[in-house]
Every structure is written in structure tokens, then in C-alpha cells.
Scaffold this motif. Sequence first.
Motif, mmCIF file in Angstrom:
data_model
loop_
_atom_site.group_PDB
_atom_site.id
_atom_site.type_symbol
_atom_site.label_atom_id
_atom_site.label_comp_id
_atom_site.label_asym_id
_atom_site.label_seq_id
_atom_site.Cartn_x
_atom_site.Cartn_y
_atom_site.Cartn_z
ATOM 1 N N HIS A 73 33.874 -19.996 -10.454
ATOM 2 C CA HIS A 73 33.470 -19.631 -11.814
ATOM 3 C C HIS A 73 31.957 -19.677 -11.895
ATOM 4 O O HIS A 73 31.333 -20.562 -11.323
ATOM 5 N N TYR A 74 31.356 -18.697 -12.598
ATOM 6 C CA TYR A 74 29.960 -18.823 -13.018
ATOM 7 C C TYR A 74 30.034 -19.016 -14.527
ATOM 8 O O TYR A 74 30.252 -18.040 -15.252
ATOM 9 N N GLY A 75 29.915 -20.222 -15.025
ATOM 10 C CA GLY A 75 30.124 -20.465 -16.456
ATOM 11 C C GLY A 75 31.523 -20.002 -16.814
ATOM 12 O O GLY A 75 32.504 -20.421 -16.199
ATOM 13 N N SER A 76 31.610 -19.085 -17.796
ATOM 14 C CA SER A 76 32.943 -18.633 -18.216
ATOM 15 C C SER A 76 33.433 -17.438 -17.380
ATOM 16 O O SER A 76 34.553 -16.983 -17.560
ATOM 17 N N THR A 77 32.570 -16.901 -16.469
ATOM 18 C CA THR A 77 32.989 -15.757 -15.641
ATOM 19 C C THR A 77 33.739 -16.248 -14.415
ATOM 20 O O THR A 77 33.219 -17.046 -13.638
ATOM 21 N N GLN A 78 34.974 -15.774 -14.264
ATOM 22 C CA GLN A 78 35.720 -16.102 -13.047
ATOM 23 C C GLN A 78 35.434 -15.017 -12.023
ATOM 24 O O GLN A 78 35.905 -13.882 -12.152
ATOM 25 N N ALA A 79 34.620 -15.348 -11.007
ATOM 26 C CA ALA A 79 34.191 -14.337 -10.025
ATOM 27 C C ALA A 79 35.267 -14.087 -8.985
ATOM 28 O O ALA A 79 35.502 -12.944 -8.598
ATOM 29 N N ILE A 80 35.894 -15.165 -8.483
ATOM 30 C CA ILE A 80 37.025 -14.987 -7.551
ATOM 31 C C ILE A 80 38.134 -15.977 -7.910
ATOM 32 O O ILE A 80 37.878 -17.071 -8.415
ATOM 33 N N LYS A 81 39.365 -15.559 -7.633
ATOM 34 C CA LYS A 81 40.521 -16.358 -8.026
ATOM 35 C C LYS A 81 41.548 -16.364 -6.898
ATOM 36 O O LYS A 81 41.978 -15.286 -6.449
ATOM 37 N N ASP A 82 41.874 -17.531 -6.394
ATOM 38 C CA ASP A 82 42.981 -17.698 -5.447
ATOM 39 C C ASP A 82 42.851 -16.790 -4.211
ATOM 40 O O ASP A 82 43.817 -16.141 -3.807
ATOM 41 N N VAL A 83 41.651 -16.759 -3.641
ATOM 42 C CA VAL A 83 41.407 -15.893 -2.470
ATOM 43 C C VAL A 83 41.764 -16.644 -1.181
ATOM 44 O O VAL A 83 41.229 -17.721 -0.911
ATOM 45 N N SER A 84 42.703 -16.092 -0.406
ATOM 46 C CA SER A 84 43.119 -16.689 0.875
ATOM 47 C C SER A 84 43.210 -15.590 1.929
ATOM 48 O O SER A 84 43.781 -14.533 1.663
ATOM 49 N N PHE A 85 42.633 -15.832 3.095
ATOM 50 C CA PHE A 85 42.814 -14.917 4.230
ATOM 51 C C PHE A 85 42.344 -15.628 5.490
ATOM 52 O O PHE A 85 41.744 -16.711 5.415
ATOM 53 N N SER A 86 42.660 -15.054 6.632
ATOM 54 C CA SER A 86 42.141 -15.623 7.879
ATOM 55 C C SER A 86 41.734 -14.485 8.806
ATOM 56 O O SER A 86 42.214 -13.354 8.672
ATOM 57 N N VAL A 87 40.816 -14.803 9.716
ATOM 58 C CA VAL A 87 40.349 -13.817 10.694
ATOM 59 C C VAL A 87 40.395 -14.469 12.072
ATOM 60 O O VAL A 87 39.850 -15.556 12.272
ATOM 61 N N GLU A 88 41.077 -13.795 13.003
ATOM 62 C CA GLU A 88 41.177 -14.300 14.382
ATOM 63 C C GLU A 88 39.887 -14.007 15.142
ATOM 64 O O GLU A 88 39.157 -13.071 14.806
ATOM 65 N N LYS A 89 39.695 -14.789 16.205
ATOM 66 C CA LYS A 89 38.510 -14.627 17.050
ATOM 67 C C LYS A 89 38.369 -13.175 17.552
ATOM 68 O O LYS A 89 39.349 -12.578 18.009
#
Length: 228
Positions: A10-26
Motif C-alpha cells: 500500500h502507498y497510503g490508501s493506494t493498494q499498488a499490489i495485492k496477493d502477488v505470488s510467483f516463482s522463477v527457476e534458475k
Amino acid sequence: MIEVEQLHKHYGSTQAIKDVSFSVEKGEILGFLGPNGAGKTTTMRILTGYLPASSGTARVAGFDVHEQSMDVRQHIGYLPETPPLYGEMTVEGFLHFVARIKGVSAGDRPKRVDVSIQQCGLSDRRKNLIRKLSKGYRQRVGIAQAIVHDPPVIILDEPTVGLDPRQIIEVRNLIKSLAGNHTIILSTHILPEVSMTCSQVAIINRGQLVATDRLDNLMEHLTGGTYY
Ligand code: ATP
């Protein structure tokens, strides 16, 4: 190599990202695709250890971005949207300077600077002042400064914005040549950039991931399968 779980910012009341999940292999290149304001830069900056998340966890090269941010910075190369290049320095002078800041030993610096100059196709520009270079060459310097300490992970924020078509192709080819030895996240708002450069894709919109997959799986899904 990169694991992101339930990041929120959150930036103050702005939700910039929400529940972001991922993975990257070598050795993979993840295309982080989304329109302006989708939350790409926010996610990238959290992964570099410079911006604290509001909640969630992320590990880069085995280090927690919050608890071990100094280690993360040593193991990551970052090209921001507007890289801080010093125009009055020569290409090699600047890369020596960045290598020193990144903790490359004095003995290793000449070799690391040479390798990154070579990898980024800057050999015939090494003595040039950065301010005299074209935009395409300046972006190569931006990528060279990201790899000069030989980090296992590279994060590139919109690396082809503002380049002409020929420069775009050259920078994309350079990025592809770095995969394998490095794990890369490339943020962009251009779908062809992902399809031409990346092996995996994560699509973000309004702060939330809408799809993450290998590129070939996703293209097949989008086109409804392969037809002969
Ligand atoms: P762009 O391609 O335009 O850089 P982006 O996908 O990288 O977009 P972010 O820059 O991460 O998106 O922005 C995500 C959201 O967070 C936007 O709504 C943006 O206005 C907001 N935002 C980003 N930085 C700040 C800040 N420092 N303070 C307040 N809001 C911010």
C-alpha cells in the motif's frame, strides 16, 4: 531462484499490489507483463530489497528481501526505468565505479568490467563518454552496470522503452544471450516483447496477477490449442 509469496503493498490508501505470488527457476526469463500503473515497478523494487512490502515474503537467490536486503543487493543486478548513468564518465570508467560500489574486489574489477563490456557489445565504445552515446548504447551500459558484479539474478524494468525498432531488437537479443547464466525478470507492457524474449510470463493488472505460466502453455491456452 526467485520465490514471491502473497506480496501486498500500500502507498497510503493506494493498494499498488495485492496477493502477488510467483516463482522463477534458475536460468529462466520471466516476462512481467502489464499496463501502466499495474504494479510492475512496485514488485521489482520490493525484489531488489529497496522497497519494503506491506506484507508477504520474497526470496531472491536464497535471501529474504526484507531480512537480508544487503545480501539481496549483492546477488541482484537492477536496471530501473531511468538508470542513473553518469554522462561525463566513460563507459569503462563508469563500470569500474559501479563494480567498486557493488563490492567487486580491486583485483577482479578489470576482468569483470571487460566481460560485461564484451557481453553487452560495448567493446568499440568503452572509451566514449556516456553522454555521447545513442539511446540504444546507453541502455547497453545500463545492462552492463546491472551485470558487472556477475549477479545470479537480473531485474530489468521496461528495458526497451524509448528505443527505435533496431535498438529494440538488439537489446532483446542481448537479454536473451544473458539467460542461462542468469535468472531474469523483464517488466514490460508489450506482449510481443514477452513472446520474443521470455520463457515464462506473469500478467499483472491493477495490482493483481491474472495469469502465470510457461509462455508456450499460455499461448496455447490463449489460442485454444495447436491446430494443424
Ligand atoms: P508504469 O509502467 O507506469 O511504471 P507500473 O506497472 O510499474 O506502471 P507502479 O509504478 O508499480 O506500476 O504503480 C502501481 C500503482 O501504485 C499505481 O497506481 C501508482 O500510481 C501507485 N504508486 C506507485 N508509486 C507510488 C508512490 N510512491 N506513492 C503513491 N502511489 C504510488
